[in-house]
Design a protein around this motif. Structure first.
Motif, PDB file in Angstrom:
ATOM      1  N   SER A 148       0.833  -1.207   0.000  1.00  0.00           N
ATOM      2  CA  SER A 148       0.000   0.000   0.000  1.00  0.00           C
ATOM      3  C   SER A 148       0.864   1.253   0.000  1.00  0.00           C
ATOM      4  N   ASP A 149       0.223   2.360  -0.332  1.00  0.00           N
ATOM      5  CA  ASP A 149       0.883   3.668  -0.350  1.00  0.00           C
ATOM      6  C   ASP A 149       2.161   3.640  -1.187  1.00  0.00           C
ATOM      7  N   THR A 150       2.029   3.179  -2.418  1.00  0.00           N
ATOM      8  CA  THR A 150       3.180   3.044  -3.315  1.00  0.00           C
ATOM      9  C   THR A 150       3.468   4.333  -4.079  1.00  0.00           C
ATOM     10  N   TYR A 151       4.686   4.404  -4.594  1.00  0.00           N
ATOM     11  CA  TYR A 151       5.111   5.558  -5.392  1.00  0.00           C
ATOM     12  C   TYR A 151       5.804   5.042  -6.646  1.00  0.00           C
ATOM     13  N   LEU A 152       5.369   5.504  -7.808  1.00  0.00           N
ATOM     14  CA  LEU A 152       5.917   5.050  -9.088  1.00  0.00           C
ATOM     15  C   LEU A 152       6.644   6.187  -9.783  1.00  0.00           C
ATOM     16  N   ARG A 153       7.887   5.916 -10.172  1.00  0.00           N
ATOM     17  CA  ARG A 153       8.658   6.903 -10.934  1.00  0.00           C
ATOM     18  C   ARG A 153       9.170   6.235 -12.214  1.00  0.00           C
ATOM     19  N   TYR A 154       9.613   7.062 -13.155  1.00  0.00           N
ATOM     20  CA  TYR A 154       9.979   6.580 -14.479  1.00  0.00           C
ATOM     21  C   TYR A 154      11.355   7.099 -14.891  1.00  0.00           C
ATOM     22  N   VAL A 155      12.081   6.259 -15.607  1.00  0.00           N
ATOM     23  CA  VAL A 155      13.383   6.644 -16.135  1.00  0.00           C
ATOM     24  C   VAL A 155      13.433   6.174 -17.586  1.00  0.00           C
ATOM     25  N   VAL A 156      13.685   7.093 -18.500  1.00  0.00           N
ATOM     26  CA  VAL A 156      13.777   6.736 -19.918  1.00  0.00           C
ATOM     27  C   VAL A 156      15.232   6.892 -20.344  1.00  0.00           C
ATOM     28  N   TYR A 157      15.884   5.767 -20.594  1.00  0.00           N
ATOM     29  CA  TYR A 157      17.292   5.787 -21.000  1.00  0.00           C
ATOM     30  C   TYR A 157      17.416   6.172 -22.466  1.00  0.00           C
ATOM     31  N   LEU A 158      18.229   7.203 -22.724  1.00  0.00           N
ATOM     32  CA  LEU A 158      18.516   7.673 -24.073  1.00  0.00           C
ATOM     33  C   LEU A 158      20.028   7.877 -24.166  1.00  0.00           C
ATOM     34  N   PRO A 159      20.787   6.810 -24.402  1.00  0.00           N
ATOM     35  CA  PRO A 159      22.248   6.927 -24.416  1.00  0.00           C
ATOM     36  C   PRO A 159      22.741   8.074 -25.291  1.00  0.00           C
ATOM     37  N   TRP A 160      23.677   8.837 -24.734  1.00  0.00           N
ATOM     38  CA  TRP A 160      24.369   9.947 -25.380  1.00  0.00           C
ATOM     39  C   TRP A 160      23.504  11.202 -25.551  1.00  0.00           C
ATOM     40  N   ALA A 161      22.267  11.175 -25.100  1.00  0.00           N
ATOM     41  CA  ALA A 161      21.386  12.341 -25.240  1.00  0.00           C
ATOM     42  C   ALA A 161      21.891  13.511 -24.396  1.00  0.00           C
ATOM     43  N   PRO A 183      23.832  13.585 -18.876  1.00  0.00           N
ATOM     44  CA  PRO A 183      23.791  13.910 -20.308  1.00  0.00           C
ATOM     45  C   PRO A 183      25.110  13.621 -21.008  1.00  0.00           C
ATOM     46  N   GLY A 184      24.997  13.199 -22.269  1.00  0.00           N
ATOM     47  CA  GLY A 184      26.177  12.963 -23.092  1.00  0.00           C
ATOM     48  C   GLY A 184      26.920  11.681 -22.791  1.00  0.00           C
ATOM     49  N   THR A 185      26.358  10.837 -21.906  1.00  0.00           N
ATOM     50  CA  THR A 185      27.014   9.580 -21.554  1.00  0.00           C
ATOM     51  C   THR A 185      26.150   8.390 -21.969  1.00  0.00           C
ATOM     52  N   HIS A 186      26.718   7.203 -21.799  1.00  0.00           N
ATOM     53  CA  HIS A 186      25.953   5.986 -22.103  1.00  0.00           C
ATOM     54  C   HIS A 186      24.726   5.879 -21.199  1.00  0.00           C
ATOM     55  N   ARG A 187      24.800   6.498 -20.029  1.00  0.00           N
ATOM     56  CA  ARG A 187      23.750   6.395 -19.018  1.00  0.00           C
ATOM     57  C   ARG A 187      22.802   7.599 -19.039  1.00  0.00           C
ATOM     58  N   ALA A 188      22.837   8.404 -20.065  1.00  0.00           N
ATOM     59  CA  ALA A 188      21.937   9.550 -20.156  1.00  0.00           C
ATOM     60  C   ALA A 188      20.489   9.060 -20.066  1.00  0.00           C
ATOM     61  N   HIS A 189      19.717   9.703 -19.212  1.00  0.00           N
ATOM     62  CA  HIS A 189      18.335   9.271 -19.054  1.00  0.00           C
ATOM     63  C   HIS A 189      17.436  10.416 -18.623  1.00  0.00           C
ATOM     64  N   ILE A 190      16.181  10.300 -19.005  1.00  0.00           N
ATOM     65  CA  ILE A 190      15.160  11.274 -18.617  1.00  0.00           C
ATOM     66  C   ILE A 190      14.543  10.819 -17.318  1.00  0.00           C
ATOM     67  N   MET A 191      14.564  11.689 -16.329  1.00  0.00           N
ATOM     68  CA  MET A 191      13.958  11.399 -15.033  1.00  0.00           C
ATOM     69  C   MET A 191      12.552  11.988 -14.996  1.00  0.00           C
ATOM     70  N   ILE A 192      11.583  11.165 -14.597  1.00  0.00           N
ATOM     71  CA  ILE A 192      10.212  11.642 -14.424  1.00  0.00           C
ATOM     72  C   ILE A 192       9.758  11.192 -13.045  1.00  0.00           C
ATOM     73  N   THR A 193       9.679  12.131 -12.115  1.00  0.00           N
ATOM     74  CA  THR A 193       9.310  11.816 -10.735  1.00  0.00           C
ATOM     75  C   THR A 193       8.026  12.574 -10.386  1.00  0.00           C
ATOM     76  N   PRO A 194       6.876  11.932 -10.538  1.00  0.00           N
ATOM     77  CA  PRO A 194       5.614  12.612 -10.248  1.00  0.00           C
ATOM     78  C   PRO A 194       5.578  13.117  -8.812  1.00  0.00           C
ATOM     79  N   PRO A 195       4.863  14.209  -8.569  1.00  0.00           N
ATOM     80  CA  PRO A 195       4.758  14.724  -7.196  1.00  0.00           C
ATOM     81  C   PRO A 195       4.106  13.668  -6.308  1.00  0.00           C
ATOM     82  N   ARG A 196       4.580  13.574  -5.057  1.00  0.00           N
ATOM     83  CA  ARG A 196       3.953  12.666  -4.114  1.00  0.00           C
ATOM     84  C   ARG A 196       2.687  13.300  -3.546  1.00  0.00           C
ATOM     85  N   ASP A 197       1.703  12.491  -3.241  1.00  0.00           N
ATOM     86  CA  ASP A 197       0.449  13.023  -2.693  1.00  0.00           C
ATOM     87  C   ASP A 197       0.693  13.637  -1.327  1.00  0.00           C
TER      88      ASP A 197
END
Length: 197
Positions: A148-161, A183-197
Motif C-alpha cells: 500500500s501507499d506506493t510511489y511510481l517513478r519513471y526513467v527513460v534511457y537515451l544513451p548519449w542524449a 547527459p552525453g554519456t551511455h547512461r543519459a536518461h530522462i527522469m520523471i518523478t511525479p509529485p507525491r500526494d
C-alpha cells in the motif's frame, strides 16, 4: 539487581539478531509484487527475476513480452521493485556483475561508459524505459504480497542524449517535470518523478 541488569543486557544484545532475520518471500509473492511496477497491459507476460533462499538473483518466470521485472531485494531497505524494457538487459546485467565484484558506483559507471563506447556493451538505440515502484517497509506484507501507499517513478534511457538534443533541462523547475541526468554519456536518461500526494 545486578543479575537482572545482566539478563536485560543479554536480551537487548540478542534481540537485534532476531529482528534482523531476512525472510525471502515465496516465488509467487515475488512475481505478484515485481510486476506491479510494469504498465498493466505488460504485467501478465513479463519475465520476472527474483531471489532464492541464498539471496541469489534467479529467473522466477519466463515471460512472453519485452518487459523484465525484478522483485524486491529482501536485504534492501523498504520495498522497491522495478521493470524495464529488455533492450536494457545487457546494461543491467553488466551493472550487477560489477557490483558483485565489489566495484563502486563510479567504477561501474566508468567501466560501462568505456564498454559502451567501444561497442562491447550494447545499449538501446531508440531509448528504453525503467519503471520503479517503491513503498515503506511497513506497507509491504511479505506473506500476502499486499503493498500500500506506493510511489511510481519513471526513467527513460537515451544513451548519449543531451539537453540540446532533447530540449530537456538539467534539473526540474516544477514538480513532476522531466529532466535529463548524466547527459552525453551511455547512461543519459530522462527522469520523471511525479509529485507525491
Amino acid at each position: 539487581m545486578k543479575t537482572f541488569l545482566s539478563a536485560t543486557a543479554v536480551c537487548l544484545a540478542v534481540f537485534p539478531a532476531f529482528s534482523q532475520e531476512v525472510i525471502t518471500p515465496s516465488a509467487a509473492i515475488q512475481i505478484k509484487t515485481a510486476v506491479m511496477a510494469a504498465p498493466e497491459e505488460k504485467q501478465a507476460d513479463a519475465t520476472v527475476l527474483g531471489y532464492n533462499e541464498k539471496g541469489d538473483l534467479v529467473e522466477l518466470k519466463k515471460g512472453k513480452n519485452e518487459m523484465i521485472c525484478i522483485s524486491d531485494d529482501p536485504n534492501g531497505k523498504g520495498f522497491s521493485v522495478s521493470c524495464y524494457a529488455s533492450d536494457l538487459e545487457p546494461f543491467m546485467i553488466r551493472g550487477r556483475e560489477l557490483k558483485k565484484e565489489g566495484k563502486s558506483f563510479q567504477e561501474i559507471f566508468d567501466t560501462r561508459e568505456a564498454e559502451a563506447k567501444n561497442g562491447k556493451l550494447k545499449m538501446p538505440k531508440e531509448g528504453a524505459t525503467l519503471f520503479v515502484l517503491s513503498a515503506d517497509a511497513e506497507n509491504y506484507n511479505t506473506t500476502t504480497g499486499d503493498v500500500s501507499d506506493t510511489y511510481l517513478r519513471y526513467v527513460v534511457y537515451l544513451p548519449w542524449a543531451t539537453p540540446e538534443t532533447t530540449g530537456l533541462p538539467l534539473k526540474p523547475s516544477a514538480p513532476g517535470m522531466p529532466w535529463i541526468m548524466d547527459p552525453g554519456t551511455h547512461r543519459a536518461h530522462i527522469m520523471i518523478t511525479p509529485p507525491r500526494d
